[in-house]
Design an enzyme around this catalytic site. Sequence first.
Site, PDB file in Angstrom:
ATOM      1  N   ASP A 479       0.827  -1.214   0.000  1.00 32.55           N
ATOM      2  CA  ASP A 479       0.000   0.000   0.000  1.00 32.55           C
ATOM      3  C   ASP A 479       0.860   1.263   0.000  1.00 32.55           C
ATOM      4  OD1 ASP A 479      -2.350   1.428   0.079  1.00 32.55           O
ATOM      5  OD2 ASP A 479      -3.125   0.489   1.899  1.00 32.55           O
ATOM      6  N   ASP A 541     -10.472   1.704  -3.898  1.00 32.47           N
ATOM      7  CA  ASP A 541     -11.111   1.389  -2.615  1.00 32.47           C
ATOM      8  C   ASP A 541     -12.630   1.349  -2.770  1.00 32.47           C
ATOM      9  OD1 ASP A 541      -8.931   1.019  -1.084  1.00 32.47           O
ATOM     10  OD2 ASP A 541      -8.965   2.962  -0.096  1.00 32.47           O
TER      11      ASP A 541
HETATM   12  C1  DGJ Z   1      -5.917   1.739   1.713  1.00 31.15           C
HETATM   13  C2  DGJ Z   1      -6.216   0.523   0.903  1.00 31.15           C
HETATM   14  O1  DGJ Z   1      -6.624   0.869  -0.369  1.00 31.15           O
HETATM   15  C3  DGJ Z   1      -7.259  -0.321   1.636  1.00 31.15           C
HETATM   16  O2  DGJ Z   1      -7.630  -1.411   0.856  1.00 31.15           O
HETATM   17  C4  DGJ Z   1      -6.686  -0.760   2.945  1.00 31.15           C
HETATM   18  O3  DGJ Z   1      -5.610  -1.618   2.732  1.00 31.15           O
HETATM   19  C5  DGJ Z   1      -6.265   0.452   3.759  1.00 31.15           C
HETATM   20  N1  DGJ Z   1      -5.407   1.338   3.004  1.00 31.15           N
HETATM   21  C6  DGJ Z   1      -5.557   0.035   5.017  1.00 31.15           C
HETATM   22  O4  DGJ Z   1      -5.064   1.082   5.709  1.00 31.15           O
END
Ligand code: DGJ
Length: 731
Positions: A479, A541
């Site tokens: 991430d 997301d």
């Molecule tokens: C952002 C990501 O896109 C999510 O899927 C998740 O992993 C969160 N961060 C976790 O902090």
Amino acid sequence: MILVNKENMEFHLHNSKISYIFNVMQNGQLGHLYFGKKLKHRDSFTHFFKKPIQGVGIIAHHKDDSAFSLEYYKQEFPSYGTTDFRKPAVKILQENGSRITDFKYDSHKIISGKPKVEGLPSTYVESSNEATTLEIKLIDSVLDCELYLTYTIYENRAVITRNSRLENKGNQKLIIENLMSTSIDFPDYDYQMIHLSGAWGRERHIKTRNLEKGCQYIDSTRGSSSAHQNPFIALKRKNTNEHSGEVFGFSLVYSGNFLAHIEVDHFDSSRVTMGINPFDFSWELNKNDIFQSPEAIMVYSDNGLNDMSHEYHSLFRERLVRGIWRDKERPILINNWEATYFDFNEDKLMKIVEESSKLGFELFVLDDGWFGERNGDDSSLGDWFVNEKKLPNGLSGLQEKISKYNMKLGLWFEPEMISEKSELFKKNPHWVLGVSDRTLSLGRNQYVLDLSFEEVQSYIIEIVGERIKEGKISYIKWDMNRNMTEITDKSKAHKYILGLYKILDTLTANFPEVLFESCASGGNRFDPGMLYYMQQTWTSDDTDAIERLKIQYGTSIVYPTITMGAHVSDVANHQTARITSLDIRNKVAFFGNFGYELDISKFSDSQKLEVKENLEYFKENRKLFQFGDFIRLSSPFESNFVSWMTVSSDKSEAIIGYYEILADANPTYNKKIKLKGLNEDFLYKINDEYEAYGDELMNMGIVFDQPHRYYSSDSQSLDFHGKLFKLTKIN
Ligand code: DGJ
């Protein structure tokens, strides 16, 4: 594939699909002659080269030819400072303050295959007869500086890749202010520009605009390629649609600040340049230093947008993505993020594992919150040590338990970041990226680590490697949740990306069996650069099925479905609060890298059965979903009715996804979807319901009944519903 007309110094790159032609002009610089559909080779293409009508305003570049002004010529890699007033592809500040350059042809080399682009991700070949490369050497004799332009043409692809490289052989210090990866001058501007634009949660929406006189561009200044503009543009004719018409695609294999710029001049020609964003960029080049630009990938099609996408999809799938996962079916994962957020312990996780293993999931992904004191988003990034309050048996204990359920363990990391509340920050506050005389901005309560420092690179490589070994980790979600600010100097953003690539190069080489998924708050860094290291990307997301129609449709303009993470999540959806059926959520997520992220242990028995059946359906058709040719049929940006399909390469099987966003009253009984990409002579069985030949399905279309609209107190809304059609060739 590369022919040189020695007498006129013309270079013709060609294969069965495309031709790309340029020459050495009378002043020694390179002129552009043609890019487009394949042309027969000729001994001379000089008739393509038109001198301008001598008129008012010409400033002659050469005293012997008053009509020769660079402003009026199509060029291959224009310089700044003589007679061209358009934006250049190269700009170098010299010790005397001048930025004038004059790179003239010196020599060329033809190489079979495709050399590596040093230090940067790029497309590749597996055998030298797949492609041929032309390297042109140009020299600015005043600076004693060499410019190399590299072109590769693949044997069976409508693709030209380009990159540029500067080598300073002289004694003065040069400052590169701009070095584009590609530049091309088109003879007219009767084009529309397509780009993929958005923001967090609504990434890569398709935008189309007419070219206009003057400059138009998209770029990123955020330190990542960004959700706001993807490093891609296409120029299409106004009548080009998904299935017919001319289109030129430009994609940059780079994950940082980029620029895609088009300038339409007063004689209607359009100059396209693409490369690292010159905004807030400069690079010092001392004697014998080399600067390498990223690779740009140019695609041509006269068969519409789908055909351009197909060229990108197959190139990325086959010759950009690497490693053992490139050709392997990807596991169906279940991720705990939206199920638990930070609030979990081993028992809670094991409940999800236990239930999901019964339903057919193959990989459990432990998301954010397993390390340090991380119980919210305000601490512990950098402290990549297991939180034993949550996981008393450590990663190895968790992995052992999970493996008993025949599932693998995947793990979330955000290695490029640091929290102020962390042991790492206490020890190494100087590792934070940013100038010391300014207040550092916080994004999601975190700072960025300065990946240009070698000690930071080594720390990340070591600590991530240790956890992979400890937990026998099969998959990593990498991430990156904030953009760069307070950047120290103009070379920093690029040095950061080079540092990131070095880290990823080492980790992927050390752990070739690990499947990597790149994530940057979802799609904030969905680009070909990251795909070179990480086989798949978390697309967004936003997991709402209806929003995903747009996001996945837009993303598919450049990127193949196997690279797009697509999950079924809970309702009400956590990003839009929309309620949709489990049915449509599955039917949308199938056309991506399929997974779930919700607490399956809370599902009722009937919901679990539905999940199980969906997973079985997906597994039966996984190869088709992940490796089939994806074709867009009807756009969510233009219609309430969306459709797309995937076809196997031998055309014996296909699956069509059809989605209605809002139900309409008294709908037509005559609805049809005209399919594409089938074999017109094959007889197909459709969902075991009826049979039809490929030509009927492509010209008449699939005919189907609309669900009956009626009202009773228990009737279900027909908003947001989807249907799949499976086509199987009958022998
Ligand atoms: C952002 C990501 O896109 C999510 O899927 C998740 O992993 C969160 N961060 C976790 O902090």
